[in-house]
Every structure is written in C-alpha cells, then in structure tokens.
Design a protein around this motif. Structure first.
Motif, PDB file in Angstrom:
ATOM      1  N   SER A 128       0.841  -1.208   0.000  1.00 41.47           N
ATOM      2  CA  SER A 128       0.000   0.000   0.000  1.00 41.47           C
ATOM      3  C   SER A 128       0.869   1.249   0.000  1.00 41.47           C
ATOM      4  O   SER A 128       0.537   2.246  -0.645  1.00 41.47           O
ATOM      5  N   ASP A 148      -5.241  -0.768  -5.188  1.00 42.73           N
ATOM      6  CA  ASP A 148      -4.754  -1.430  -3.972  1.00 42.73           C
ATOM      7  C   ASP A 148      -5.926  -2.240  -3.416  1.00 42.73           C
ATOM      8  O   ASP A 148      -6.974  -1.672  -3.117  1.00 42.73           O
ATOM      9  N   GLU A 149      -5.748  -3.538  -3.273  1.00 44.16           N
ATOM     10  CA  GLU A 149      -6.826  -4.451  -2.868  1.00 44.16           C
ATOM     11  C   GLU A 149      -8.057  -4.240  -3.745  1.00 44.16           C
ATOM     12  O   GLU A 149      -9.128  -3.834  -3.266  1.00 44.16           O
TER      13      GLU A 149
HETATM   14 MG    MG Z   1      -1.949  -2.874   1.985  1.00 41.84          MG
END
Ligand code: MG
Ligand code: ATP
Length: 206
Positions: A45, A160-161
């Motif tokens: 992240s 991210d994700e």
């Molecule tokens: Mg992360």
C-alpha cells in the motif's frame, strides 16, 4: 494517443527510522501492467501511494512521462486513477457531491456529465447517487472509488486491494475494467491475492 511511461529508480521508504523497503526499481510503458506483491506489512500500500503521488518516498526517483515530458505533481492528478482502502470519502455528502469535490481537486470537471453517468450505472450506483455516503455499504463505497478513479480515463490506474468488499458482480466489472486498462494504458495492482497478481504481466515482490 498519448504515450505514457513510468519509471521508478531505487525507491526506498522509511517510517520513523523503520525501513519498509529499499531500492525498488521498475519501469513500464503503456500498454503495461505490474503487480505489487508481498506479505502483510511488506509495503504494498505504501508503494502504491508513492506511485499515486499521495505519499513521498524517502529516497529514489519516480518519474511519470507523457510523450517524453515529465509530469509535475499537479499534472499527475489528471493522469492517475487510484483505488485504495486509504482513500477517504466525505461521509456527510452524497456520491454526486463527492464526485464534484474530487473533480474540482483534480481540476477536470469538464468530464463530469458524459463520464459519470455511465460509470455510476456500470457500478450499479446510479439509483443511489444522491444518498449520503454514510448510508453506503462497504462494497458500495468500493464501487464509488472506481467511479472516481475512472472518471477522467486515467493513463495509469493504480488498484490497492482491487476487489475488497465486492460481490461477484462487482468483481466481474473490475475484471472488465482491468482488461480494458491493460489493453492501452498502464495498470498497477497491489494485492495479497495471487489471482489478482496474475492479471499483470510483470510483478514486483516486496
Ligand atoms: Mg496494503
Ligand atoms: N503512516 C505510517 N506511519 C508509520 N508506519 C507506517 C505508516 N503506514 C504504514 N506503515 C508501516 O509500513 C509498513 C508497510 O505497510 P503497508 O500498509 O504498506 O503494507 P502492505 O504490504 O500494504 O500490507 P497489507 O498486506 O496488510 O495490506 C508496515 O510496517 C506499517 O506498519
């Protein structure tokens, strides 16, 4: 068609004297895709935020070039789309109000009308566009982040994700978005999921 190129040279990040990662280098041109992988806490992240320009690296250089010209911080915003658990929405405002605010920050309100409606429909949020975000479910918030990220047809899409909190229909829409993005532009995916990492041609392991 604009030619976009990203290169990272020896990027390192330290938080309070703790080295998170060091000397990360990569580069890609459109069409291209890179997965950022690694364990919980490895810095995926953090690296995604650095590429998106919302966090600085401790050392190293990140260069984004459009047609051979380096983009400054301001110009970056108009070429990057970012979906992240760390992206905050304004809870008291509706989806449309959030969109207007973010477009103003990005100084690209001109794309509002013709881009936003189809995107809200694509992510099944059109009927709920005037509801306050505090009344949104977590999956609906994740969908709205995609609408923000895609509204200006970014040359670089950073996820991210990517499928956090999404149902099967939402995941299918994201997979289609990913396929389209990779075809002509740059896609960067930070994930713990090997199937999502496999969307990308290259990968960086932190
Ligand atoms: Mg992360
Ligand atoms: N603002 C901050 N201040 C101090 N340390 C931080 C900060 N943000 C992140 N860290 C630390 O940096 C490291 C990397 O965090 P990051 O969230 O980038 O990991 P990640 O690879 O995305 O993990 P996950 O798989 O859990 O999402 C962790 O040790 C975390 O505690």
């Amino acid at each position: 068609m604009n030619h976009i190129h990203i290169s990272a040279r020896n990027i390192s990040k330290t938080f309070n004297r703790r080295q998170i990662f060091s000397d990360i280098s990569f580069s890609t041109s459109a069409p291209g895709s890179i997965a950022i992988t690694g364990k919980n806490g490895a810095g995926k992240s953090t690296l995604a935020k650095i590429i998106a320009g919302v966090l600085s690296s401790t050392s190293g250089e990140l260069l984004i070039e459009l047609d051979g010209k380096k983009l400054d911080d301001e110009a970056r915003k108009t070429h990057i789309g970012f979906v992240s658990p760390y992206l905050n929405l304004y809870d008291e405002f509706s989806a449309m109000e959030n969109l207007f605010l973010l477009m103003r920050i990005r100084s690209s309100h001109d794309c509002m009308d013709h881009e936003i409606e189809p995107l809200l429909k694509r992510f099944s949020l059109w009927e709920r566009r005037d509801d306050a975000i505090r009344a949104y479910s977590t999956g609906m918030k994740q969908r709205l982040k995609y609408v923000f990220a895609l509204a200006h047809s970014p040359s670089v899409l950073i996820l991210d994700e990517p499928t956090a909190n999404l149902d099967n229909d939402g995941i299918k829409v994201v997979e289609d978005v990913v396929t389209e993005q990779k075809r002509s532009s740059i896609l960067i995916v930070a994930t713990n999921d090997s199937a999502e990492a496999a969307w990308c041609e290259e990968s960086i392991r932190l």
